[in-house]
Enzyme design. Sequence first.
Site, PDB file in Angstrom:
ATOM      1  CE  LYS A 254      -4.302  10.461  -5.204  1.00 17.27           C
ATOM      2  NZ  LYS A 254      -5.137  10.178  -4.029  1.00 17.27           N
ATOM      3  CG  ASP A 259      -4.933   4.636  -3.992  1.00 19.82           C
ATOM      4  OD1 ASP A 259      -4.069   3.884  -3.486  1.00 19.82           O
ATOM      5  OD2 ASP A 259      -5.556   5.502  -3.346  1.00 19.82           O
ATOM      6  CE  LYS A 266      -7.714   3.167  -2.095  1.00 20.21           C
ATOM      7  NZ  LYS A 266      -8.197   4.032  -1.014  1.00 20.21           N
ATOM      8  CG  ASP A 277      -6.453   8.072  -6.524  1.00 21.52           C
ATOM      9  OD1 ASP A 277      -7.133   9.056  -6.215  1.00 21.52           O
ATOM     10  OD2 ASP A 277      -5.632   7.535  -5.751  1.00 21.52           O
ATOM     11  CG  ASP A 336      -5.309   3.790   0.794  1.00 20.60           C
ATOM     12  OD1 ASP A 336      -5.093   4.139  -0.391  1.00 20.60           O
ATOM     13  OD2 ASP A 336      -6.438   3.443   1.216  1.00 20.60           O
ATOM     14  CD  GLU A 338      -2.572   7.191  -2.922  1.00 20.03           C
ATOM     15  OE1 GLU A 338      -2.931   6.798  -1.796  1.00 20.03           O
ATOM     16  OE2 GLU A 338      -3.362   7.628  -3.768  1.00 20.03           O
ATOM     17  NE  ARG A 340      -2.588  12.299   2.901  1.00 18.70           N
ATOM     18  CZ  ARG A 340      -3.486  12.224   3.881  1.00 18.70           C
ATOM     19  NH1 ARG A 340      -3.138  12.515   5.123  1.00 18.70           N
ATOM     20  NH2 ARG A 340      -4.742  11.886   3.625  1.00 18.70           N
TER      21      ARG A 340
HETATM   22  N1  BES Z   1      -7.588   7.976  -3.585  1.00 20.26           N
HETATM   23  C1  BES Z   1      -7.976   7.903  -2.227  1.00 20.26           C
HETATM   24  C2  BES Z   1      -9.134   8.849  -1.900  1.00 20.26           C
HETATM   25  C3  BES Z   1     -10.459   8.489  -2.516  1.00 20.26           C
HETATM   26  C4  BES Z   1     -11.292   7.600  -1.858  1.00 20.26           C
HETATM   27  C5  BES Z   1     -10.853   9.044  -3.695  1.00 20.26           C
HETATM   28  C6  BES Z   1     -12.514   7.273  -2.421  1.00 20.26           C
HETATM   29  C7  BES Z   1     -12.071   8.714  -4.264  1.00 20.26           C
HETATM   30  C8  BES Z   1     -12.897   7.817  -3.621  1.00 20.26           C
HETATM   31  C9  BES Z   1      -6.800   8.266  -1.318  1.00 20.26           C
HETATM   32  O1  BES Z   1      -5.544   7.966  -1.809  1.00 20.26           O
HETATM   33  C10 BES Z   1      -6.966   7.512  -0.064  1.00 20.26           C
HETATM   34  O2  BES Z   1      -6.883   6.313  -0.117  1.00 20.26           O
HETATM   35  N2  BES Z   1      -7.181   8.215   1.032  1.00 20.26           N
HETATM   36  C11 BES Z   1      -7.362   7.617   2.297  1.00 20.26           C
HETATM   37  C12 BES Z   1      -6.594   8.453   3.288  1.00 20.26           C
HETATM   38  C13 BES Z   1      -6.465   7.811   4.649  1.00 20.26           C
HETATM   39  C14 BES Z   1      -5.568   6.597   4.564  1.00 20.26           C
HETATM   40  C15 BES Z   1      -5.910   8.830   5.602  1.00 20.26           C
HETATM   41  C16 BES Z   1      -8.839   7.609   2.611  1.00 20.26           C
HETATM   42  O3  BES Z   1      -9.528   8.552   2.245  1.00 20.26           O
HETATM   43  O4  BES Z   1      -9.299   6.628   3.194  1.00 20.26           O
HETATM   44 ZN    ZN Z   2      -5.341   7.851  -3.824  1.00 21.58          ZN
HETATM   45 MN    MN Z   3      -4.926   5.974  -1.334  1.00 24.57          MN
END
Ligand code: BES
Ligand code: ZN
Ligand code: MN
Length: 505
Positions: A254, A259, A266, A277, A336, A338, A340
């Site tokens: 990834k 992000d 966010k 990210d 968010d 993204e 996946r």
């Molecule tokens: N890049 C984030 C995950 C992340 C969060 C990595 C904090 C490191 C620290 C990912 O893209 C994300 O935003 N995931 C969301 C998924 C949700 C929308 C289902 C999350 O974890 O809140």
């Molecule tokens: Zn992310």
């Molecule tokens: Mn995200």
Amino acid sequence: MSLPRVALSDQSPAFIACDALIVGIAPGPDGSVEISGDAFGPDHKRQLGSQASTLSLATSMDDAHVLPAPDGVEATKVILVGLGSDSPTPDTLRHAAGVAVRTAGKNAHIAIALPSAGPQSDQAIVEGALLGGYRVTAKKKPSTDPEWETLTVVGATDPAAIHTGLSTAQAVAFVRDLVNTPPNELYPESFSQRVADALAGVPVSIEVFNEDQLAEGGFGGLLGVGGGSARPPRLVALRYQPEQALGHIALIGKGITFDSGGLSLKPPSSMVGMKYDMTGAATVAGVILAAATLGSPVAITAWLCLAENMPSGTAQRPGDVITIRGGTTVEVLNTDAEGRLVLADGLQAASEESPDLLIDIATLTGAARIALGERYAGLMGHEAARAVVAESAQRAGELVWPMPLPDELRTGLKSDVADIANVATGSTLGGMLVAGLFLEEFVGTTGEGDDQRPIPWAHLDIAGPASNSSSPWGYTPKGPTGALTRSLIELVRGLDAEGIARLRQ
Ligand code: BES
Ligand code: ZN
Ligand code: MN
């Protein structure tokens, strides 16, 4: 950062004129402190040991002490680092080397005389020292601190192991450097350029798909996620092909260079750190760099899924339906989620080449951090593939923990309008696992007819260990860690015909 030159020495450490000399200490009889190993002659050993005993220096794994060098020792200062009471293993030596180098501070020449017990220890000592001494190439006014020029490893016997340690540390430092790069400088195109530069002279071919080629190839995940950014997405395929390869491993990373969450924006505090990210993509680039430098018996393809997730008038909307390469449609309910989406394209593209093993690595979910904290990576996927990853991590001294992919959670991803939704709306249950279940949909199959089965696949969620938000520990600095780079190097280098056969069963 640039790493120091690494030299070997079989001299007594007393005669090495360096700025800092690192020596191990362990508890001796009756509360005394002993100098570990036999690098020093008996006189120096006794002299240093009695000094340490007089001072009642602590000898646990995280203890290190700076002393002026005693008479007859040519170093400027001596760093005594605790090795604990058990006999040292490669893991404890790597850790202690990191602690000691951090304690030593800034020096031009560091010599390290820890008790090595063979090639694995030699490699671990070099890795720990170089990784503990890692410094960010910071954008600060010039400092007068000395550059680290030389690391002398005392008493190491195996130059090949030293070389392995050096190349491995170089790969990890490359990952940390990329992740540290501010997101105004690092975006999909500049990322692919940085990787191409790093691979110059290394037997790895590089193919970069620009946005037009992505559109032509049907990479709807990368295009959807990258669509909000003024800096378009890229897919990078790096290929290492040894002669008579035993098998073929595909690594998918990834690479979200920033992000913001996209239109599912966010909150400000969650956005800090989102330049990290892209760690998965940096990691697979680092792995192929080391594997090609050191040699690996298997062919490797590293897929870097690079996009910047931004909100704008051209960004994808919650509710959009996008088509991943291969034709699966996804209802994007949360922009968010993204990672996946870009990984789905990457897994599909990688699967088309029918590799023996697919491994994806990603800072995928905040849920992984909540479940496992900041030191363990979550390991999901098929059992045989997970076993290979877990064994490699064990050999590398890195922490992974197996996680399930429960069928029951797959239901939440049902969509009325597309083949699958990218999030389960209204539920945060098992967020790390749901992301894994989503990815599983894009793992291809191998074999024909009755023999058709999924390509062995493992998924590493490194949202926790990719960065260290607290104080440095062992050989791990604050900030990007490069975690799991060494495990995957170990994996691609350590696979043999039997290991490949086990995967093909
Ligand atoms: N890049 C984030 C995950 C992340 C969060 C990595 C904090 C490191 C620290 C990912 O893209 C994300 O935003 N995931 C969301 C998924 C949700 C929308 C289902 C999350 O974890 O809140
Ligand atoms: Zn992310
Ligand atoms: Mn995200």
